[in-house]
Structure formats: C-alpha cells, structure tokens
Motif scaffolding. Structure first.
Motif, PDB file in Angstrom:
ATOM      1  N   GLU A  87       0.825  -1.210   0.000  1.00 38.92           N
ATOM      2  CA  GLU A  87       0.000   0.000   0.000  1.00 38.92           C
ATOM      3  C   GLU A  87       0.859   1.260   0.000  1.00 38.92           C
ATOM      4  OE1 GLU A  87      -3.981  -1.671   2.289  1.00 38.92           O
ATOM      5  OE2 GLU A  87      -2.516  -0.439   3.361  1.00 38.92           O
ATOM      6  N   GLN A  88       2.056   1.112   0.631  1.00 39.76           N
ATOM      7  CA  GLN A  88       2.931   2.285   0.700  1.00 39.76           C
ATOM      8  C   GLN A  88       3.816   2.428  -0.538  1.00 39.76           C
ATOM      9  OE1 GLN A  88       4.940   1.478   4.320  1.00 39.76           O
ATOM     10  NE2 GLN A  88       3.291   2.256   5.607  1.00 39.76           N
ATOM     11  N   ALA A  89       3.598   1.574  -1.555  1.00 42.06           N
ATOM     12  CA  ALA A  89       4.417   1.652  -2.770  1.00 42.06           C
ATOM     13  C   ALA A  89       4.313   3.043  -3.374  1.00 42.06           C
ATOM     14  CB  ALA A  89       3.948   0.614  -3.779  1.00 42.06           C
ATOM     15  N   VAL A  90       5.413   3.478  -3.962  1.00 45.80           N
ATOM     16  CA  VAL A  90       5.457   4.817  -4.548  1.00 45.80           C
ATOM     17  C   VAL A  90       4.611   4.831  -5.828  1.00 45.80           C
ATOM     18  CG1 VAL A  90       7.007   6.522  -5.559  1.00 45.80           C
ATOM     19  CG2 VAL A  90       7.731   5.218  -3.559  1.00 45.80           C
ATOM     20  N   ARG A  91       3.795   5.873  -5.965  1.00 49.00           N
ATOM     21  CA  ARG A  91       2.928   5.955  -7.149  1.00 49.00           C
ATOM     22  C   ARG A  91       3.641   6.740  -8.253  1.00 49.00           C
ATOM     23  NH1 ARG A  91      -1.197   8.850  -3.561  1.00 49.00           N
ATOM     24  NH2 ARG A  91       0.872   9.582  -2.983  1.00 49.00           N
ATOM     25  N   VAL A  92       3.820   6.091  -9.386  1.00 47.65           N
ATOM     26  CA  VAL A  92       4.568   6.699 -10.477  1.00 47.65           C
ATOM     27  C   VAL A  92       3.639   6.876 -11.677  1.00 47.65           C
ATOM     28  CG1 VAL A  92       6.576   6.504 -11.964  1.00 47.65           C
ATOM     29  CG2 VAL A  92       6.633   5.524  -9.665  1.00 47.65           C
ATOM     30  N   ALA A  93       3.500   8.120 -12.140  1.00 47.50           N
ATOM     31  CA  ALA A  93       2.649   8.375 -13.298  1.00 47.50           C
ATOM     32  C   ALA A  93       3.435   8.155 -14.580  1.00 47.50           C
ATOM     33  CB  ALA A  93       2.135   9.810 -13.259  1.00 47.50           C
ATOM     34  N   VAL A  94       2.804   7.436 -15.541  1.00 46.16           N
ATOM     35  CA  VAL A  94       3.374   7.320 -16.892  1.00 46.16           C
ATOM     36  C   VAL A  94       2.224   7.614 -17.860  1.00 46.16           C
ATOM     37  CG1 VAL A  94       5.205   5.689 -16.332  1.00 46.16           C
ATOM     38  CG2 VAL A  94       2.929   4.836 -16.861  1.00 46.16           C
ATOM     39  N   ILE A  95       2.596   7.943 -19.114  1.00 43.12           N
ATOM     40  CA  ILE A  95       1.550   8.178 -20.117  1.00 43.12           C
ATOM     41  C   ILE A  95       1.187   6.828 -20.708  1.00 43.12           C
ATOM     42  CG2 ILE A  95       1.015   9.332 -22.286  1.00 43.12           C
ATOM     43  CD1 ILE A  95       1.446  11.370 -20.239  1.00 43.12           C
ATOM     44  N   GLY A  96      -0.087   6.594 -20.936  1.00 44.82           N
ATOM     45  CA  GLY A  96      -0.497   5.267 -21.374  1.00 44.82           C
ATOM     46  C   GLY A  96      -0.287   5.004 -22.848  1.00 44.82           C
ATOM     47  N   ASN A  97      -0.367   6.031 -23.652  1.00 49.40           N
ATOM     48  CA  ASN A  97      -0.458   5.733 -25.075  1.00 49.40           C
ATOM     49  C   ASN A  97       0.382   6.711 -25.890  1.00 49.40           C
ATOM     50  OD1 ASN A  97      -1.253   4.574 -27.385  1.00 49.40           O
ATOM     51  ND2 ASN A  97      -3.460   4.836 -27.055  1.00 49.40           N
ATOM     52  N   SER A  98       1.703   6.578 -25.763  1.00 45.24           N
ATOM     53  CA  SER A  98       2.568   7.530 -26.442  1.00 45.24           C
ATOM     54  C   SER A  98       3.862   6.852 -26.874  1.00 45.24           C
ATOM     55  CB  SER A  98       2.844   8.704 -25.494  1.00 45.24           C
ATOM     56  OG  SER A  98       3.731   9.610 -26.077  1.00 45.24           O
ATOM     57  N   ALA A 103      -0.731  17.757  -6.916  1.00 45.28           N
ATOM     58  CA  ALA A 103      -1.685  17.522  -5.830  1.00 45.28           C
ATOM     59  C   ALA A 103      -1.263  16.380  -4.925  1.00 45.28           C
ATOM     60  CB  ALA A 103      -3.055  17.231  -6.427  1.00 45.28           C
ATOM     61  N   GLY A 104      -0.250  15.626  -5.360  1.00 47.77           N
ATOM     62  CA  GLY A 104       0.202  14.510  -4.525  1.00 47.77           C
ATOM     63  C   GLY A 104      -0.550  13.225  -4.805  1.00 47.77           C
ATOM     64  N   GLU A 105      -1.376  13.215  -5.866  1.00 49.77           N
ATOM     65  CA  GLU A 105      -2.003  11.945  -6.253  1.00 49.77           C
ATOM     66  C   GLU A 105      -0.944  10.990  -6.765  1.00 49.77           C
ATOM     67  OE1 GLU A 105      -5.085  12.801  -9.116  1.00 49.77           O
ATOM     68  OE2 GLU A 105      -5.705  14.522  -7.904  1.00 49.77           O
ATOM     69  N   MET A 106       0.121  11.567  -7.300  1.00 52.21           N
ATOM     70  CA  MET A 106       1.277  10.783  -7.756  1.00 52.21           C
ATOM     71  C   MET A 106       2.504  11.293  -7.017  1.00 52.21           C
ATOM     72  SD  MET A 106       0.153   8.767 -10.060  1.00 52.21           S
ATOM     73  CE  MET A 106      -1.412   8.597 -10.928  1.00 52.21           C
ATOM     74  N   ASP A 107       3.439  10.351  -6.712  1.00 55.47           N
ATOM     75  CA  ASP A 107       4.669  10.788  -6.042  1.00 55.47           C
ATOM     76  C   ASP A 107       5.634  11.403  -7.052  1.00 55.47           C
ATOM     77  OD1 ASP A 107       4.114   9.957  -3.304  1.00 55.47           O
ATOM     78  OD2 ASP A 107       4.024   7.950  -4.191  1.00 55.47           O
ATOM     79  N   PHE A 108       5.735  10.733  -8.212  1.00 55.24           N
ATOM     80  CA  PHE A 108       6.514  11.365  -9.288  1.00 55.24           C
ATOM     81  C   PHE A 108       6.036  10.823 -10.621  1.00 55.24           C
ATOM     82  CE2 PHE A 108       9.136   7.685  -8.228  1.00 55.24           C
ATOM     83  CZ  PHE A 108       9.700   7.260  -9.421  1.00 55.24           C
ATOM     84  N   ASP A 113      15.314  20.946 -21.903  1.00 50.17           N
ATOM     85  CA  ASP A 113      15.556  19.839 -20.970  1.00 50.17           C
ATOM     86  C   ASP A 113      14.272  19.089 -20.634  1.00 50.17           C
ATOM     87  OD1 ASP A 113      18.190  20.458 -20.872  1.00 50.17           O
ATOM     88  OD2 ASP A 113      18.026  21.701 -19.064  1.00 50.17           O
ATOM     89  N   VAL A 114      14.352  17.775 -20.726  1.00 45.46           N
ATOM     90  CA  VAL A 114      13.237  16.920 -20.326  1.00 45.46           C
ATOM     91  C   VAL A 114      13.546  16.358 -18.940  1.00 45.46           C
ATOM     92  CG1 VAL A 114      12.002  14.816 -20.845  1.00 45.46           C
ATOM     93  CG2 VAL A 114      12.677  16.359 -22.686  1.00 45.46           C
ATOM     94  N   CYS A 115      12.575  16.514 -18.035  1.00 45.25           N
ATOM     95  CA  CYS A 115      12.845  16.135 -16.638  1.00 45.25           C
ATOM     96  C   CYS A 115      11.729  15.241 -16.094  1.00 45.25           C
ATOM     97  CB  CYS A 115      12.929  17.369 -15.748  1.00 45.25           C
ATOM     98  SG  CYS A 115      14.161  18.540 -16.295  1.00 45.25           S
ATOM     99  N   ILE A 116      12.068  14.574 -14.974  1.00 42.04           N
ATOM    100  CA  ILE A 116      11.067  13.825 -14.234  1.00 42.04           C
ATOM    101  C   ILE A 116      10.430  14.803 -13.253  1.00 42.04           C
ATOM    102  CG2 ILE A 116      10.792  12.020 -12.470  1.00 42.04           C
ATOM    103  CD1 ILE A 116      13.203  10.649 -13.970  1.00 42.04           C
ATOM    104  N   SER A 117       9.085  14.789 -13.144  1.00 41.51           N
ATOM    105  CA  SER A 117       8.435  15.726 -12.231  1.00 41.51           C
ATOM    106  C   SER A 117       8.106  15.016 -10.915  1.00 41.51           C
ATOM    107  CB  SER A 117       7.170  16.296 -12.870  1.00 41.51           C
ATOM    108  OG  SER A 117       6.447  15.278 -13.515  1.00 41.51           O
ATOM    109  N   ILE A 118       8.264  15.738  -9.814  1.00 46.05           N
ATOM    110  CA  ILE A 118       8.147  15.149  -8.479  1.00 46.05           C
ATOM    111  C   ILE A 118       7.210  16.008  -7.630  1.00 46.05           C
ATOM    112  CG2 ILE A 118       9.452  14.501  -6.400  1.00 46.05           C
ATOM    113  CD1 ILE A 118      11.865  14.759  -8.765  1.00 46.05           C
ATOM    114  N   HIS A 119       6.453  15.357  -6.777  1.00 50.73           N
ATOM    115  CA  HIS A 119       5.548  16.068  -5.870  1.00 50.73           C
ATOM    116  C   HIS A 119       6.338  17.081  -5.030  1.00 50.73           C
ATOM    117  CE1 HIS A 119       2.313  16.938  -3.203  1.00 50.73           C
ATOM    118  NE2 HIS A 119       2.875  16.341  -2.156  1.00 50.73           N
ATOM    119  N   PRO A 120       5.897  18.330  -4.948  1.00 52.18           N
ATOM    120  CA  PRO A 120       6.674  19.376  -4.263  1.00 52.18           C
ATOM    121  C   PRO A 120       6.928  19.081  -2.796  1.00 52.18           C
ATOM    122  CG  PRO A 120       4.544  20.226  -5.044  1.00 52.18           C
ATOM    123  CD  PRO A 120       4.665  18.842  -5.570  1.00 52.18           C
TER     124      PRO A 120
END
Lengths: 441, 249
Positions: B27-38, B85-90, B207-214
């Motif tokens: 449950e505490q696993a880090v939530r990582v957002a990716v794009i589904g169809n790109s 919003a913190g729905e995703m960690d990064f 520059d392309v970067c990974i975005s992270i919850h503030p």
C-alpha cells in the motif's frame, strides 16, 4: 658525617621523569600528527580525484561514446537515404538525418556539428535529385569515411579523458606510497631515539644503581656512580652515596666497639671475658681433633710492692711492659689475655705442656732480663711466676684450676719460675734463681 | 494429531502479522505516473505489457532507489496537476521543464534534451493559413500552437494524432522529436508523404525532466542520484537502444 643535604633545590635544575615523559609524548604526538596530516593531504586529493572521475569524467567519457554512436547512426541513415528504393523510406531516413543534424549533443561538439550540417545539406540535395549518379556516390564515400573517422576520434577523446584521470590518480598513489614510507621511517627513527634515551637515561642508571646496591654489602667498597640527568635518579644516587657513607661509619663504629669490648684498655691484650671466649673455642677445636693444647697462667712477682714504692703509674708501666714482652715473645697463634690485676693467661694451641713450658720459660727469661725505665729517671726490674697445664683432655675451668695450682706452687717454690701442673707428670723445677724477696704475690 | 493441529494453527497465527505488514508495504508503494499511449515513450505492446522508454526508465529508477513502485497510466493533460496535488509521487513523463510547470512541481535533473518537430502534408510550412494542426492537450506543443494563433485539433494522446492526419481532420502536427520518429515509422502516415521541420522555439525544446511532488524534495535527490547512476552504468543506453534508433544524449 651523614648529613641531610638533599634539599629539593639540589635537583631543581634537573629534568624530572614526568616532565621527560610529557615532552617525549608531546614531540611524538606532533611528529605522528604531522605525518598523518601530510598523508591525509594526498588521500584527500585522491578521493577528490576519484569523485571527479566518477561524477564528471566517466559521464563525460560516456557522452563522447554516445556522440560517436550518433555519428555512426547519421552515416547509416545517410546510406539508407542513398540506397532507398522508394520515396517513403528515403523520406523517413532523411527525417532521422534531420533529427541527428539538430541533435543537441552533436551541436555541442564543433567537429561533429560542422560535419552533421554538411551531411544533412548533401543528403537533402541528393534526395531531391531524381537519380543518384557517380559524383554523388563518390562525394558520399568521402563524407561517410569522414563520419567514421570523426566518430573514432571522438570515441578516443572520451577514453583519453578517463585515462588522464587515472594517470593523475596513479601519480597520487605513488606519491602517497613514498610519503607513507617516509612517515614510517620517521616514526621508526623516533622510536629508536626514544629507546636510546630510555636506555641512556633510565635503564643504564638503574643497572648501575643495582650494582652499587649489591656492592654496598661488601665491606670497604667505594660507590662510583656518575651524575644522572634525571632528577629522580640523581636523588637516588645521592641517597646511595649517603647510605654508603653511613654504612661505613656504622661498620667502623661496630669494629671499635667490638675491639673495646674485647680488649683490656691498659695492656691492649684480650680482656678476661674475650680471652675466655677465645680459649673455649680453641679448646673445643683441639679436643675435637685430638690435638695437643696447653694453658698457662702468669703472675708478676711482688707487684704490690712496686705499686707501693713507685706508685700506680709505675705499676701500669710495668703491666704495659710485660704485655709488650708477651706480644713480642709468644707466637702468632698463641692467645694471651689479662686475666686479672697482674695476672695473665695464655692458650698455646698445637702445643704439648712441655713445649708450653719452654715457651713460658722464654717469656720469663725475657722479663727477667728487661729493665723498665721510669719517668723520674729511675728504673725497675720484674719477674713472673708461671703455671702450665695440659688442656687437651679437660674442661677449660679444670685446666685453669690446674694451671693456677702450678702457679701457686711456683710462687711457693720461690717465684720467678715456671711449673707444669701435676696431672701428667711431676712438675719440674726449671732454671731460675731463688727468690730473694720472699713475698707471695 | 491434536498437537499437530495446534502447531499448524499457531504457525498460521504467527505468520499473520507478517502477511499484514507485507500488505501495508504494498500500500505504501510509490505511485509513479506514466503516459499510457505515447509510443515509443510508453505504450502497451503486442503482448499487452506496458512498456516504452519512460516505462523502462521508471523501472530502472525504482530498482536503483530500491523502492516499490506502482506505475499508473495517466493522460498528459492531467500529469502535472496529479503530481502537484500529490495523487502521484513522481511522473516519468517527458515533460519540458517550463517555468509554468516549475511553479507546480519539482523537476529532477534533465535526463535528455528534446526538440519539437513540425510534421505536415507536402508543401505546408509552419504557420500556413487555413492549416489545422493536431496537438495533444496539456503539451507544450498545444501551448505553442495557441501562442502562434494556429487553428488546432485537440486530441488526448499521440495515437489520435495519426488518426486525425489520416482522416484529414488535420493537415499538420507539432510533436516531440521522439514521437515524430515513431509517427514517421507508421506505414499509414508514410503514405501521406509527410514533411518534417525542426522547430527551434525555446518553449517547445530543451531539458526533459522527471516531475516530483513538491512535498518530497528528498525524493528528488534520490531520483537525481539514481539518474546519474543509470547513465553511468550503461542501463540508460541499453533502454535507449531498445526503443530509439539513435542516442538520446
């Protein structure tokens, strides 16, 4: 004399062991810390170098490899543009060429950028043409080779970056190694110095003190200790010298007391107590080994008369003179003592009564011939009567009693003679003149 | 028999808390957002598995940071807000680090540099009038098209761009270079004879970067360190080769 001269001032200028230890520790700490700091500088540089290699040089080197790879991609796509058999494939290949020519990593490298732009222009022009002719192929061969070589050059540049770092690190490691040797040598040298100091300042003095202390037991020895630089040792040395003096004083005092206790003050002969002690041990020894031994008693004739006529000083003089004659006449092994007033006793070891009688006769004759000068210019003459007894088979008291009886007999027989006690044989009146004084002693 | 049963029951009871904590960990696993169809950055392959350059990067990052990650497909227009919003960690999504986005999320070190490509049917240059440009909602390219005053066709993912071009709903598109590579490989688009132009506007390249919850600056440091390591040990290049014909860096 023994004096308590050891005041703290005597050694204030000397070095204390605690101070010495403190100073040595301080010097050693400084030496060791500076050696460690010296090494730490290099170690720090080495760590920085490694960090640099890891975080800057290696990524940089990998970027060179990636750039070289992209040049190779550019070359392959170029081949595809020229070799394409339909416009779609050619367009797609050309698209990748365009992307490569605009790739930020290629644009960042001057060599690669110019070449990529040249390649893109050439390929775009070639793709627009209807036919790929010989000239275009030759030109492409040149560009293609140039692309390959540039890729190799960039790849080698990248490898050299890392090699330079590694070379620097090797230099640092070598330098550190030499410094480490130096530091070890320094520490070893210091340890050797420390051992030498301990040996010279502590161990050797301790050994000398040990010897001096064991020498103290030997009488008449002299203390020869050098001066020590350590305060504590200097003070121990002083104490030993003083102790030695004290012991020697005690020894001579004891000797004096012993002599005093054993000697008759007037005649310097053994006193009666000491004579009895010596006689007893001589008798015991002779009887144990079955050796002959004799006892004698001598009494000056008419001594009271001399005292009465010439005074006590003359009497003393007479006693001293007789003691001198005893000392010069008797053998070294014979024991003589003042037995009482004007009575003297003798032990003749290894001597039969007959031989003892001969000795006593010699003593009597010497005294008889002696003229004692007095202070007032006059003089006196003395005689003595002597009794001899065999002591080889009886107790000292019995032998003395027999000798005393013989002496009495000598007195009774007219004085100035020697008589041997009867136990073994009849006393023989020997030599001598008849006593004309008629006094009994 | 009875003892055996008791032992079994005790064993199960003892295992229970362990199992519960395992659930808690997941449950505490880090939530990582990716794009589904790109494609080629993230897409579902023939076997139904979510893959792509960014997906594999996300796996490599999580493995390097030794954390459990849950990869959650998200559409591009929602990514920044979800992370903010913190729905995703990064989010391992190829986002250009624009000043506007920087206000909402933390950005890692750049992991590559991107360009934008204008793809159009023959003879249509950027800015030609009466041209409809297909753009993905939430992308910097959509922003750019709007800034330029172009007529746009809004879509939600890159797959819809090719559909729009083939259907004739749009005559051109502006996409990131990696998407352009993927589009140019499609036979359906190749038939259109698309022409490409590199757009050099700073808004749509860089520059392309990974975005992270503030709220998780420590996570940014971990991700930066992991990126360095992945680039250094060659995993980055291997993932690169898997999905792209040239080196990204």
């Amino acid at each position: 004399m023994f004096t308590t001269s050891r005041t703290p001032d005597n050694y204030r200028h000397k070095l204390g062991a605690g101070v010495l230890l403190c100073r040595l520790t301080a010097v050693f700490s400084i030496v060791f810390a500076s050696a460690a700091a010296w090494l730490a500088v290099d170690q720090h540089a080495l760590l920085e170098n490694m960090e640099d290699l890891q975080s800057r040089t290696l990524p940089n080197s990998m970027e060179h490899q990636r750039l070289a790879r992209n040049l190779e991609v550019l070359r392959l796509e170029g081949e595809r543009v020229l070799a394409a058999d339909n416009p779609e494939n050619r367009r797609q290949a050309l698209f990748i060429v365009t992307l490569m020519a605009g790739h930020p990593s290629l644009l960042a490298n001057e060599k690669a950028r110019n070449l990529a732009i040249e390649t893109e222009i050439f390929l775009t022009r070639a793709a627009q043409g209807s036919r790929i002719d010989e000239n275009i192929r030759d030109e492409w061969t040149r560009i293609s080779r140039h692309l390959s070589l540039t890729a190799d050059d960039i790849s080698v540049d990248g490898i050299n970056l890392a090699r330079e770092d590694v070379r620097q690190m090797n230099g640092l490691v070598e330098q550190t190694r030499q410094k480490l040797h130096g530091a070890v040598a320094l520490v070893l040298g210091f340890l050797a110095l420390l051992l030498l100091l301990i040996r010279r300042m502590i161990l050797r003095p301790l050994q000398q003190i040990d010897h001096a202390l064991s020498d103290l037991r030997q009488p008449g020895s002299a203390v020869t200790l050098p001066n020590y630089s350590l305060r504590e040792l200097a003070s121990v040395r002083e104490a030993i010298v003083q102790l030695h003096g004290l012991m020697q004083e005690h020894e001579s005092t004891r000797d004096d007391l012993q002599k005093l206790a054993a000697t008759d003050v007037l005649t310097s002969l053994n006193n009666r107590r000491h004579f009895m002690f010596l006689a007893e041990s001589e008798l015991t020894r002779a009887q144990r080994y079955g050796r002959p031994i004799s006892i004698g008693l001598a009494d000056l004739d008419h001594f009271k008369h001399i005292n009465d006529i010439h005074g006590h000083a003359a009497g003393d003089l007479a006693l001293k003179a007789f003691a001198d004659i005893i000392r010069s006449t008797l053998r070294h092994s014979d024991i003589a003592g003042r037995y009482g007033g004007e009575e003297f006793a003798f032990v003749f070891p290894e001597t039969t009564p007959q031989e003892a009688v001969a000795l006593a006769e010699r003593l009597r004759a010497h005294l008889d011939a002696w003229v004692i000068p007095l202070k007032n210019g006059g003089h006196i003459r003395l005689t003595t009567s002597i009794g001899i007894a065999d002591a080889s088979a009886q107790a000292l008291e019995d032998a003395l009693r027999l000798a005393d009886e013989a002496l009495y007999q000598a007195k009774a027989s007219g004085r100035n003679r020697t008589i041997q006690a009867k136990t073994t044989q009849l006393p023989l009146p020997l030599g001598g003149h008849t006593d004309n004084s008629g006094h009994s002693a | 028999m009875e003892a055996w049963v008791r032992k079994l029951v005790t064993g199960c009871l003892l295992t229970l808390p362990v199992a519960a904590s395992a659930v808690a960990a997941s449950e505490q696993a880090v939530r990582v957002a990716v794009i589904g169809n790109s494609p080629p950055m993230s897409y579902v392959d023939e076997s139904g598995k979510l893959t792509g350059f960014n997906v594999e990067m996300a796996h490599a990052l999580c493995a390097t940071m030794k954390i459990r990650c849950n990869l959650l497909p998200t559409s591009l227009d929602k990514v920044v807000d979800a992370v903010s919003a913190g729905e995703m960690d990064f989010a391992v999504v190829s986002l250009l680090a624009t000043p506007e986005r920087r206000k909402k999320v933390l950005f890692s070190k750049p992991y590559y540099r991107s360009l934008s490509i204008w793809l159009s049917k023959p003879s249509i240059k950027p800015g030609s009038p009466r041209t409809t440009v297909a753009v993905v909602n939430g992308s910097v390219q959509a922003q750019h098209a709007e800034n330029q005053g172009w007529k746009t066709k809004r879509v939600t993912n890159h797959r819809e761009i090719s559909t729009s071009l083939v259907a004739g709903d749009a005559d051109a598109t502006v996409v990131p270079m990696l998407t352009a590579v993927s589009l140019m490989e499609k036979p359906s688009l190749q038939a259109l004879g698309l022409e490409s132009t590199v757009l050099s506007d700073p808004l749509i390249s860089g520059d392309v970067c990974i975005s992270i919850h503030p709220g998780r600056p420590e996570l940014r440091e971990q991700i930066d360190a992991a990126l360095d390591e992945i680039k250094r040990d060659g995993r980055f290049d291997r993932i690169n080769s898997q999905f792209l014909p040239f080196r990204l860096l």
